[in-house]
Write an enzyme that holds these catalytic residues in place. Structure first.
Site, mmCIF file in Angstrom:
data_model
loop_
_atom_site.group_PDB
_atom_site.id
_atom_site.type_symbol
_atom_site.label_atom_id
_atom_site.label_comp_id
_atom_site.label_asym_id
_atom_site.label_seq_id
_atom_site.Cartn_x
_atom_site.Cartn_y
_atom_site.Cartn_z
ATOM 1 N N ASN A 239 0.829 -0.982 -0.020
ATOM 2 C CA ASN A 239 0.119 -0.126 -0.200
ATOM 3 C C ASN A 239 0.956 1.312 -0.031
ATOM 4 O OD1 ASN A 239 -1.908 2.047 0.391
ATOM 5 N ND2 ASN A 239 -2.288 1.677 2.582
ATOM 6 N N LYS B 188 -0.176 4.395 -0.323
ATOM 7 C CA LYS B 188 -0.506 5.423 0.287
ATOM 8 C C LYS B 188 -0.337 6.612 -0.711
ATOM 9 C CE LYS B 188 0.148 3.448 4.967
ATOM 10 N NZ LYS B 188 0.140 3.701 6.116
ATOM 11 N N HIS C 286 -9.616 1.325 4.543
ATOM 12 C CA HIS C 286 -8.431 1.347 5.166
ATOM 13 C C HIS C 286 -8.571 2.514 6.410
ATOM 14 C CE1 HIS C 286 -4.306 2.570 6.150
ATOM 15 N NE2 HIS C 286 -4.093 1.589 5.387
ATOM 16 N N GLU D 81 -7.024 4.774 7.738
ATOM 17 C CA GLU D 81 -6.702 6.249 7.413
ATOM 18 C C GLU D 81 -8.081 6.835 6.797
ATOM 19 O OE1 GLU D 81 -3.031 5.685 5.443
ATOM 20 O OE2 GLU D 81 -2.165 5.125 7.249
ATOM 21 N N GLU E 282 -5.563 -5.196 10.138
ATOM 22 C CA GLU E 282 -4.913 -4.037 10.448
ATOM 23 C C GLU E 282 -5.258 -3.382 11.770
ATOM 24 O OE1 GLU E 282 -2.727 -2.971 6.497
ATOM 25 O OE2 GLU E 282 -4.324 -1.478 6.895
ATOM 26 N N GLY F 7 1.916 2.059 10.652
ATOM 27 C CA GLY F 7 2.780 2.885 10.470
ATOM 28 C C GLY F 7 3.497 3.459 11.795
ATOM 29 N N SER G 118 2.838 -2.433 10.327
ATOM 30 C CA SER G 118 4.490 -2.465 10.570
ATOM 31 C C SER G 118 4.922 -3.750 10.227
ATOM 32 C CB SER G 118 4.532 -2.020 11.905
ATOM 33 O OG SER G 118 4.221 -0.544 12.148
HETATM 34 C C1 PEP Z 1 -1.186 -0.269 5.883
HETATM 35 O O1 PEP Z 1 -1.009 1.092 5.157
HETATM 36 O O2 PEP Z 1 -1.943 -0.557 5.463
HETATM 37 C C2 PEP Z 1 0.206 -0.394 6.742
HETATM 38 C C3 PEP Z 1 -0.152 -1.624 7.359
HETATM 39 O O3 PEP Z 1 1.032 0.499 6.702
HETATM 40 P P1 PEP Z 1 2.355 0.122 7.598
HETATM 41 O O4 PEP Z 1 2.887 -1.087 6.944
HETATM 42 O O5 PEP Z 1 3.568 1.199 7.248
HETATM 43 O O6 PEP Z 1 2.104 -0.256 9.094
#
Ligand code: PEP
Length: 256
Positions: free
Chosen positions: A10, A12, A99, A101, A171, A177, A217
């Site tokens: 992803n 972003k 997501h 975000e 997630e 992040g 992460s």
């Molecule tokens: C994501 O954006 O779905 C995500 C899991 O980000 P990160 O791996 O940076 O935590």
């Protein structure tokens, strides 16, 4: 049941067209034939969809391309939105929906996630449905109920063949992040509960065949322990997908 793993990056809101082309070339150069045994998905900004696909097609790498969001209406006065037909026309096979975000910053709700998932499967595309709890929910001890309710709402009204086109990405919001990963046991507990919720909503065989990804992460240092869990079939990765070496290491981890 053997499920084909999926590693989805992803990006972003990162990478201009030239940057996206370079990163895709770097990934493609390193991928060899892994993409035959793992579904590799690049979830890229709308502006980079076509350039990224062009690189993959030129290199004959069958990685898939996904958008990070989509709107459920077919066309009309929806300034700034992009339809399922539009992303399908570009060559997307999936879109991410829900997501955290987008839920947190752009008002995405379980209801809009469901509308988006329905619109995608109606057009023959798949939804990568993101679910996950905040730290408050985890601390309150209601994670499993919360996440399973998100899954139920996202898949409401979908038929079995439609659900089978989709992937769930668990997630935990507190792990995205932040550099703070769920332990393999924490992640597996929720992913197993998600599979049980899918079995209740559809049937056991359908749930067994659907892929559930972990995101939060994920990196080359923790991927093996996460993928060793019975109900974790791959990853949705943000930060570690922005560098070709780390992303390809995550893809390769799916083959161990
Ligand atoms: C994501 O954006 O779905 C995500 C899991 O980000 P990160 O791996 O940076 O935590």
């Amino acid at each position: 049941m053997a499920r084909k793993p999926m590693m989805a990056g992803n990006w972003k809101m990162n990478n201009t067209i030239p940057e996206a082309v370079v990163l895709t070339q770097e990934i493609s150069n390193r991928l060899k034939y892994e993409w035959e045994k793992v579904d590799v998905v690049l979830c890229v900004p709308y502006t980079a969809l076509k350039p990224v696909l062009t690189v993959l097609e030129y290199d004959k790498v069958e990685a898939k391309v996904a958008s990070q969001n989509v709107f459920w209406e077919e066309k009309g006065a929806f300034t700034g939105e992009v339809s399922v037909g539009m992303i399908k026309g570009v060559g997307c096979k999936y879109s991410v929906v829900g997501h955290s975000e987008r839920r947190e910053m752009f008002g995405e709700t379980d209801e809009t996630v469901n509308k988006k998932a329905k619109a995608l499967v109606a057009a023959g595309l798949g939804a990568i449905v993101c679910v996950g709890e905040s730290l408050e929910v985890r601390d309150a001890g209601t994670t499993l109920d919360f996440v399973c309710a998100q899954v139920k709402a996202a898949f409401a009204g979908l038929s079995v063949p439609e659900a089978q086109k989709c992937v769930v990405a668990y997630e935990p919001v507190w792990a995205i992040g932040t550099g703070r990963t769920a332990t393999p046991e924490q992640a597996e507990e929720v992913c197993a509960a998600i599979r049980a919720a899918l079995a209740a909503q559809f049937d056991a065989a359908t749930a067994e065949g659907m892929r559930i990804l972990y995101g939060g992460s994920m990196n080359p240092g923790n991927v093996d322990m996460l993928l060793a869990q019975e109900d974790i079939d791959g990853g949705l990765v943000g930060g570690a997908s922005l560098e070709a070496p780390s992303f390809v290491q995550l893809v390769q981890a799916c083959l161990k």
